[in-house]
Design an enzyme around this catalytic site. Structure first.
Site, short mmCIF file in Angstrom:
data_model
loop_
_atom_site.label_atom_id
_atom_site.label_comp_id
_atom_site.label_asym_id
_atom_site.label_seq_id
_atom_site.Cartn_x
_atom_site.Cartn_y
_atom_site.Cartn_z
N SER A 50 0.85 -1.19 0.00
CA SER A 50 0.00 0.00 0.00
C SER A 50 0.89 1.24 0.00
CB SER A 50 -0.86 0.01 1.27
OG SER A 50 0.01 0.14 2.39
N ASP A 82 -1.20 -1.48 -4.05
CA ASP A 82 -2.54 -1.57 -3.48
C ASP A 82 -3.05 -0.15 -3.16
OD1 ASP A 82 -4.77 -2.87 -2.37
OD2 ASP A 82 -3.88 -2.84 -0.35
N HIS A 83 -4.24 0.18 -3.63
CA HIS A 83 -4.86 1.49 -3.37
C HIS A 83 -3.93 2.68 -3.67
CE1 HIS A 83 -8.53 -0.14 -1.58
NE2 HIS A 83 -7.78 -0.97 -0.89
N ASP A 104 -6.83 3.86 -7.32
CA ASP A 104 -8.05 3.93 -6.51
C ASP A 104 -8.59 5.35 -6.52
OD1 ASP A 104 -10.02 4.05 -4.63
OD2 ASP A 104 -8.82 3.29 -2.96
N HIS A 184 -12.93 -2.59 4.95
CA HIS A 184 -11.52 -2.75 5.34
C HIS A 184 -11.35 -2.77 6.86
CE1 HIS A 184 -10.57 -1.01 1.24
NE2 HIS A 184 -9.80 -2.07 1.30
N GLY A 185 -10.41 -3.57 7.30
CA GLY A 185 -9.98 -3.50 8.70
C GLY A 185 -10.85 -4.23 9.71
N ASN A 234 -8.03 -9.84 -1.25
CA ASN A 234 -7.03 -9.04 -0.52
C ASN A 234 -7.10 -9.26 0.98
OD1 ASN A 234 -6.67 -7.92 -3.03
ND2 ASN A 234 -6.94 -5.81 -2.38
#
Ligand code: G3H
Ligand code: ZN
Length: 288
Positions: A50, A82-83, A104, A184-185, A234
């Site tokens: 990321s 990523d992103h 993104d 996410h998360g 992911n």
């Protein structure tokens, strides 16, 4: 072998209805855990960094670590951004040797997302590198939210299948991250995937679909998603949790320990077990 491009392995996953694990790497031990486990499982794998990981470790450092380990193994390894939320970051990664990019623009208005994604695609395709992009918005878990509240809140940001089709046609991307029920998360498996939506997007776009925030999806949800068209899954939070929990436990039991190799070695083993388990749930083992 040298790093490979993500296009071919995602197309194989799409054809044969399994998914490639895309694991976030934040340090050397996690890069080792990902590639060692993928080799043991004979699974093609995506190591992703990321913008935060790049800031922490340095772009050249990440590329060097992943390249060295990829070259030592017989399994296909992709290095993916990523992103990547800005155009310049995508250019820097392309120049540094990444073999897959993500732009993104999901926080931007649709037209701006299209315009910038297209720019990244034109640049990356000129040198044969595929691009993932995002439609809808895959949010981040707010720790104060109850699972039921979180599940409701994200619905208004789900990807619209017609918009997804238009986005793919206008941009020429190679894979699509669509908001379809994950956040996410998440530290618990609370996600409920909108399977008919995944199927619709898959049929309208024909592209490999990417499931972000997959730490929050149960094995059953992930498998249903794969049957509907998810080809890249992911995982970050699950690895972080296992890694830090193992390090904490080790230090609690061995408070006098000062050798970082011992602490991080135990953490790496814990990360490997999570990665192994995910590879088996995704069905990407024994594909090499
Ligand atoms: O882009 C990274 C992922 O979507 C990881 O999500 O931290 O919820 O596993 P996660
Ligand atoms: Zn994500």
């Amino acid at each position: 072998m040298p790093l490979v491009n993500s296009k071919e392995i995602l197309q194989d996953a799409l054809k044969n209805r399994y998914a490639i694990g895309a694991f976030n790497a934040n340090n050397m031990e996690i890069v080792q855990a990902i590639i060692e486990t993928a080799e043991e499982e004979r699974a093609p794998v995506i190591v992703q960094a990321s913008q935060g990981a790049i800031k922490y470790a340095g772009l050249d450092m990440i590329v060097a670590m992943v390249k060295v380990l990829a070259e030592r193994t017989f399994i296909p390894v992709v290095l993916h951004l990523d992103h990547g939320t800005d155009y310049e970051q995508n250019i820097r990664c392309l120049r540094a040797g990444f073999t897959s990019l993500m732009f993104d623009g999901s926080a931007l208005p649709f037209d701006e997302n299209v315009m910038l994604t297209k720019k990244v695609v034109e640049m990356a395709h000129a040198v044969g590198i595929p691009v993932e992009a995002e439609i809808g918005q895959i949010g981040k878990m707010d720790s104060s939210d109850e699972p039921g509240v979180a599940r409701e809140k994200i619905k208004e940001f789900f990807a619209d299948p017609i918009e997804a089709e238009k986005f793919v046609k206008l941009t020429g991307i190679d894979s699509l991250a669509a908001a379809v029920g994950t956040i996410h998360g998440c530290q618990e498996p609370i996600a409920q995937l909108d399977i008919p939506r995944i199927e619709k997007i898959r049929n309208l776009t024909g592209l490999p679909l990417v499931l972000h925030g997959a730490s929050g999806a149960s094995d059953e949800e992930v498998r249903k998603g794969i049957t509907a068209g998810i080809c890249k899954v992911n995982i970050d939070t699950m690895i972080r949790m296992a890694f830090t929990r193992a390090a904490k436990e080790y230090l609690t039991k061995n408070p006098q320990e000062i050798d970082p190799r011992k602490v991080l070695g135990v953490a790496k083993e814990a990360a490997k077990e999570v990665i192994r388990d995910r590879i088996r749930v995704l069905g990407s083992q024994n594909r090499v």
